[in-house]
Design an enzyme around this catalytic site. Structure first.
Site, PDB file in Angstrom:
ATOM      1  N   GLU A 258     -18.184  -5.699  11.207  1.00 51.56           N
ATOM      2  CA  GLU A 258     -19.119  -4.963  12.059  1.00 51.56           C
ATOM      3  C   GLU A 258     -20.153  -5.879  12.702  1.00 51.56           C
ATOM      4  O   GLU A 258     -20.536  -5.668  13.867  1.00 51.56           O
ATOM      5  CB  GLU A 258     -19.823  -3.878  11.244  1.00 51.56           C
ATOM      6  CG  GLU A 258     -18.939  -2.674  10.890  1.00 51.56           C
ATOM      7  CD  GLU A 258     -18.065  -2.915   9.683  1.00 51.56           C
ATOM      8  OE1 GLU A 258     -18.125  -4.011   9.092  1.00 51.56           O
ATOM      9  OE2 GLU A 258     -17.295  -2.004   9.334  1.00 51.56           O
TER      10      GLU A 258
ATOM     11  N   ARG B  42     -24.972  -2.755   8.243  1.00 52.63           N
ATOM     12  CA  ARG B  42     -24.843  -4.217   8.023  1.00 52.63           C
ATOM     13  C   ARG B  42     -24.892  -5.008   9.317  1.00 52.63           C
ATOM     14  O   ARG B  42     -24.956  -6.220   9.326  1.00 52.63           O
ATOM     15  CB  ARG B  42     -23.593  -4.561   7.231  1.00 52.63           C
ATOM     16  CG  ARG B  42     -22.289  -4.437   7.898  1.00 52.63           C
ATOM     17  CD  ARG B  42     -21.188  -5.100   7.058  1.00 52.63           C
ATOM     18  NE  ARG B  42     -21.380  -4.930   5.619  1.00 52.63           N
ATOM     19  CZ  ARG B  42     -20.443  -5.260   4.716  1.00 52.63           C
ATOM     20  NH1 ARG B  42     -19.305  -5.753   5.109  1.00 52.63           N
ATOM     21  NH2 ARG B  42     -20.633  -5.095   3.429  1.00 52.63           N
TER      22      ARG B  42
ATOM     23  N   LYS C 169       0.855  -1.192   0.000  1.00 54.58           N
ATOM     24  CA  LYS C 169       0.000   0.000   0.000  1.00 54.58           C
ATOM     25  C   LYS C 169       0.898   1.252   0.000  1.00 54.58           C
ATOM     26  O   LYS C 169       1.843   1.341   0.778  1.00 54.58           O
ATOM     27  CB  LYS C 169      -0.914  -0.007   1.230  1.00 54.58           C
ATOM     28  CG  LYS C 169      -1.909   1.122   1.284  1.00 54.58           C
ATOM     29  CD  LYS C 169      -2.884   0.987   2.453  1.00 54.58           C
ATOM     30  CE  LYS C 169      -4.134   0.312   2.074  1.00 54.58           C
ATOM     31  NZ  LYS C 169      -5.222   0.424   3.077  1.00 54.58           N
TER      32      LYS C 169
HETATM   33  C1  TPP Z   1     -18.191  -2.563   5.832  1.00 54.74           C
HETATM   34  C2  TPP Z   1     -17.053  -1.571   5.780  1.00 54.74           C
HETATM   35  N1  TPP Z   1     -16.397  -1.268   6.912  1.00 54.74           N
HETATM   36  C3  TPP Z   1     -15.393  -0.374   6.902  1.00 54.74           C
HETATM   37  C4  TPP Z   1     -15.032   0.242   5.727  1.00 54.74           C
HETATM   38  C5  TPP Z   1     -13.941   1.295   5.727  1.00 54.74           C
HETATM   39  N2  TPP Z   1     -12.802   0.866   4.919  1.00 54.74           N
HETATM   40  C6  TPP Z   1     -12.618   1.291   3.684  1.00 54.74           C
HETATM   41  S1  TPP Z   1     -11.271   0.640   2.977  1.00 54.74           S
HETATM   42  C7  TPP Z   1     -10.880  -0.201   4.404  1.00 54.74           C
HETATM   43  C8  TPP Z   1      -9.667  -1.058   4.475  1.00 54.74           C
HETATM   44  C9  TPP Z   1      -9.722  -2.043   3.342  1.00 54.74           C
HETATM   45  O1  TPP Z   1      -8.597  -2.878   3.444  1.00 54.74           O
HETATM   46  P1  TPP Z   1      -8.316  -3.863   2.234  1.00 54.74           P
HETATM   47  O2  TPP Z   1      -9.547  -4.586   1.878  1.00 54.74           O
HETATM   48  O3  TPP Z   1      -7.145  -4.665   2.612  1.00 54.74           O
HETATM   49  O4  TPP Z   1      -8.006  -2.898   1.009  1.00 54.74           O
HETATM   50  P2  TPP Z   1      -6.696  -1.976   0.816  1.00 54.74           P
HETATM   51  O5  TPP Z   1      -7.103  -0.588   1.255  1.00 54.74           O
HETATM   52  O6  TPP Z   1      -5.607  -2.555   1.646  1.00 54.74           O
HETATM   53  O7  TPP Z   1      -6.417  -2.042  -0.650  1.00 54.74           O
HETATM   54  C10 TPP Z   1     -11.840   0.009   5.361  1.00 54.74           C
HETATM   55  C11 TPP Z   1     -11.823  -0.588   6.730  1.00 54.74           C
HETATM   56  C12 TPP Z   1     -15.749  -0.093   4.568  1.00 54.74           C
HETATM   57  N3  TPP Z   1     -15.476   0.487   3.380  1.00 54.74           N
HETATM   58  N4  TPP Z   1     -16.734  -1.006   4.612  1.00 54.74           N
HETATM   59 MG    MG Z   2      -5.187  -4.371   2.403  1.00 52.81          MG
END
Ligand code: TPP
Ligand code: MG
Ligand code: DXP
Length: 598
Positions: free
Chosen positions: A326, A354, A245
Site C-alpha cells: 500500500e 500504513r 492454497k
Molecule cells: C496490509 C494488508 N493489505 C492487504 C491485506 C489483505 N490480505 C489478506 S490475506 C492477503 C493475501 C496474503 O497472501 P499470502 O501472504 O501469500 O498468504 P496466503 O493467503 O497465500 O496464505 C491479502 C492481500 C492485508 N491483510 N494486509
Molecule cells: Mg500466498
C-alpha cells in the site's frame, strides 16, 4: 487413528507417530471445510498449511519457541493443534474464536494484527531481545506467505535479520504462488524460478541468509526434516515451503479467482440481495473510464475484493497491481499523477493506515489529483479489531487539501466517484462499508451541496448523517418525532472540508448531533464541533461514532449494537441531551452498551 479432540496441545502432536501425524491431515481438512462452510473464513489459506502447521508443532516447542504467523488468517490449523478444536465452530463469531491469533485465547498466539508483512519485523525484534538478554534456548519462527513477502516491511525486516548471522531466525516461507490472485512482481517470479529445476542461488542467500528449499509443503516428513535442519543451523534461515492454497478441497483447488481465499458463511450467502457497494463502484469506474483515458486503477493485491476485476478486463493496460504494498501504491499514484494520469487507488479502509505518510507528504503535499476509494469502511466486525475501517475519517481529516466524501447509497456513490475523478486540484477520497448497498435514499431538498433527507417539524435537532449511517439516522428521526421532537436529517455527502453552510444550518437548531461509523476521535463529529467552536457557538453538540477501542470480533450488527450505533441507542441518547422537558423521554431502561474490546 488419533482423534482431533484428543489433541489438547502441541505436546500431543509431538507424541504422535509419523503415520498418526500423517493421519491428522485429512481429519483437519474435513474439519476446516465443514467449519468454514458454516462460519465463513479463510478456508483456502488454511487448507494450504495443514502439513506445515503439524510439522511446525512437531519440531518446535510452542510457546517456549515462538511461532509468529504473518497476517494470521492461516492460523486455524495452529488453533486446532493448540487445543481449540471444540471451539472451532464459534470461529469469527461474537464471543467465539477469533479468525486470527488471539492472546486472550491461547499462550501459543502472538500477533493479533491481521495486516500483512509484519511477522518478520516481530521476529527480528524478538531475536534481538533474546540476544540482548542472553536467551539461547528458544527459537524464533516466522511464517510468511509469498504475498506478504511483497510488502515493504518484510524486506526491511530481512535486511536486519540477514545482517546478524549470530541471531537465528527461522523464516518459513509459505509459497503457494498466490495472494488472492497469483502473486505479482519480480519476487514472485524469482520464487517461481526457485520452485523449478536447476534453481540458481536464491535471492535470500545473496543477502547472507541460509536457504533450505524448495520443500514440498504437503510432504510432512520433508517439512519436518527441513525445519529440524533449520533449527539446528543457529543462523538466520529461510525454509522455502511450496504449498497449494485450497489443497485437498477440489472446489477450492479449481477456483481460479482466489482458491477460496475468504469464503462467506452459508447464512450470509442467503442474506445478500442488493448490489454490493463494491460492485457499484466497480461498474461505475468502468463506465466513467471510457471517457477518461487518464484514469488508471491501482490495487494492492486485492483486484477482485475491491471490485476492479471488470476494469482490469476492459482496460488491461490501465490496471496496476503492486502486490501487498500500500505504501508503494500511494506514492506510485503520485508519480502517475505527475505523469498526467488520474489514479484511483482502491483499498480496504484499514489498510490505508500504513500508507498515511505517503498520502500526506507524497500525494497531498504535492496536491496530486489522486482518488482514494476505501471499501470496508466503518465496522466490518468478524475480521476483528485490525480490520474495522474505523480510522480513515480521523486520518483523512488531518490531510490538508484532501476532499473527502462518504456516500449514503449507490446513487451518491456513483455521483461522488464522478465528482472525485473530476477534481484535478488535489486528492479526493470516498469511503463505504462492506456488504450490500441501498440503491437510493432520496433527498427531499438540497442546500449548498448538502442533501436534506428529512425536514424537522421544528428546529429542535439537526442530525448530521455520515455515509451509510443515513438509514439509521432517518430511523432515529422518526422515533424522536414520535416523542414530539423536531429533527432535520442532513447528509453533507462531501464531509471534508466541513461546509460553512452546515454550520449555519446547525446554528438554527437547539442541538446538533453527528453520526458516523468511524472512531469518534478526529472524526466528522469532532470537525463539526471544532467548526462550531470557531464561531463561538454555545450550541450543544453530540458526536456519535465507534468507541475509540480495539473492538473484539463479532457480527457487524453485534459490534454496532455494542458501540451504541443503533437507532434505539441513539434515540435515547438524544432524548437525554435535549433541554429538559423536550420530548417525553420514555422511562425505558437505558440500553446497555456491552462494549467488547480494549
Ligand atoms: C496490509 C494488508 N493489505 C492487504 C491485506 C489483505 N490480505 C489478506 S490475506 C492477503 C493475501 C496474503 O497472501 P499470502 O501472504 O501469500 O498468504 P496466503 O493467503 O497465500 O496464505 C491479502 C492481500 C492485508 N491483510 N494486509
Ligand atoms: Mg500466498
Ligand atoms: C485476511 C484479510 O485481510 C482479508 O482476507 C480479509 O479478511 C478479507 O475481508 P473480506 O472478507 O471483507 O473481503
Amino acid at each position: 487413528m488419533p482423534c482431533l479432540e484428543e489433541i489438547r496441545g502441541p505436546e500431543d502432536v509431538r507424541a504422535l507417530s509419523p503415520q498418526q501425524a500423517r493421519d491428522l491431515a485429512p481429519q483437519i481438512r474435513r474439519l476446516l471445510v465443514d467449519t468454514c462452510t458454516a462460519t465463513g473464513g479463510h478456508l483456502g489459506p488454511n487448507l494450504g498449511v495443514v502439513e506445515l502447521s503439524i510439522a511446525l508443532h512437531r519440531v518446535f516447542d510452542s510457546p517456549r519457541d515462538r511461532i509468529l504467523w504473518d497476517t494470521g488468517h492461516q492460523a486455524y490449523v495452529h488453533k486446532i493443534l493448540t487445543g481449540r478444536t471444540e471451539d472451532l465452530a464459534t470461529l469469527r463469531q461474537t464471543d467465539g474464536l477469533s479468525g486470527y491469533p488471539c492472546r486472550a485465547e491461547s499462550e501459543h498466539d502472538v500477533i493479533e494484527n491481521s495486516h500483512a508483512s509484519t511477522a518478520l519485523s516481530w521476529a527480528d525484534g524478538l531475536a534481538r531481545a533474546h540476544a540482548i538478554r542472553g536467551v539461547t534456548d528458544r527459537a524464533v519462527v516466522a511464517v510468511v506467505g509469498d504475498g506478504a513477502l511483497t510488502g515493504g516491511m518484510a524486506w526491511e525486516a530481512l535486511n536486519n535479520i540477514a545482517s546478524a548471522p549470530e541471531r537465528p531466525v527461522v523464516v518459513v516461507l509459505n509459497d503457494n504462488g498466490r495472494s488472492y490472485a497469483p502473486t505479482v512482481g519480480a519476487i514472485a517470479e524469482h520464487l517461481a524460478v526457485l520452485r523449478g529445476p536447476d534453481a540458481p542461488q536464491a535471492l535470500f542467500e545473496s543477502l547472507g541468509l541460509a536457504y533450505l528449499g524448495p520443500v514440498d509443503g504437503h510432504d510432512l516428513e520433508a517439512v519436518e526434516a527441513a525445519l529440524r535442519k533449520a533449527a539446528g543451523l543457529r543462523h538466520p534461515v529461510v525454509v522455502h515451503c511450496v504449498t497449494e492454497k485450497g489443497r485437498g478441497h477440489l472446489q477450492a483447488e479449481q477456483d481460479e479467482t482466489d482458491r477460496f481465499h475468504a469464503v462467506r458463511a452459508a447464512s450470509a450467502k442467503k442474506a445478500s440481495g442488493a448490489a454490493s457497494w463494491t460492485s457499484v463502484f466497480g461498474r461505475e469506474l468502468v463506465d466513467l473510464a471510457a471517457d477518461r483515458p487518464d484514469v488508471v486503477a491501482i490495487t494492492a493485491a486485492m483486484l477482485d475484493p475491491t471490485g476492479l476485476s471488470e476494469f482490469a478486463r476492459r482496460y488491461p493496460e490501465r490496471i496496476i497491481d503492486v502486490g501487498i504494498a500500500e505504501q508503494h501504491a500511494v506514492t506510485a499514484a503520485a508519480g502517475l499523477a505527475l505523469g498526467g494520469m488520474h489514479p484511483v487507488v482502491a483499498l480496504y479502509a484499514t489498510f490505508l493506515n500504513r500508507a498515511f505518510d505517503q498520502l500526506l507528504l507524497d500525494v497531498a503535499l504535492h496536491r496530486a489529483p489522486v482518488t482514494f476509494v476505501l471499501d470496508r469502511a466503518g465496522v466490518t466486525g468478524d475480521d476483528g479489531p485490525s480490520h474495522n475501517g474505523m480510522w480513515d475519517l480521523s486520518l483523512l481529516n488531518l490531510v490538508p487539501g484532501l476532499r473527502l466524501a462518504a456516500p449514503r447509497d449507490a446513487a451518491t456513490l456513483r455521483r461522488s466517484l464522478r465528482e472525485a475523478v473530476a477534481c484535478h486540484e488535489g486528492p479526493t477520497a470516498l469511503r463505504y462499508p462492506k456488504g450490500a448497498s441501498v440503491e437510493d435514499i432520496p433527498a427531499v431538498d438540497a442546500f449548498a451541496g448538502i442533501d436534506i433527507l428529512r425536514s424537522g417539524e421544528r428546529p429542535d435537532v439537526l442530525l448530521v448523517s455520515v455515509g451509510a449511517m443515513a438509514t439509521t439516522c432517518l430511523d432515529v428521526a422518526e422515533r424522536l418525532a414520535a416523542q414530539g421532537v423536531g429533527v432535520t436529517v442532513v447528509d453533507p455527502r462531501w464531509i471534508k472540508p466541513v461546509a460553512p453552510e452546515l454550520i449555519g444550518l446547525a446554528l438554527d437548531h437547539q442541538l446538533v448531533a453527528t453520526v458516523e461509523d468511524n472512531g469518534r476521535v478526529g472524526g466528522v463529529g469532532a470537525r463539526v464541533a471544532q467548526a462550531l467552536s470557531e464561531v463561538e457557538a454555545t450550541l450543544p453538540v453530540r458526536t456519535f461514532g465507534v468507541p475509540q477501542h480495539f473492538l473484539n470480533h463479532g457480527s457487524r450488527s453485534d459490534v454496532l449494537q455494542a458501540s451504541g450505533l443503533t437507532a434505539r441507542h441513539l434515540t435515547h441518547a438524544l432524548l437525554e441531551s435535549l433541554p429538559s422537558g423536550q420530548g417525553r423521554a420514555r422511562q425505558e431502561a437505558t440500553p446497555s452498551l456491552a462494549l467488547g474490546g480494549r
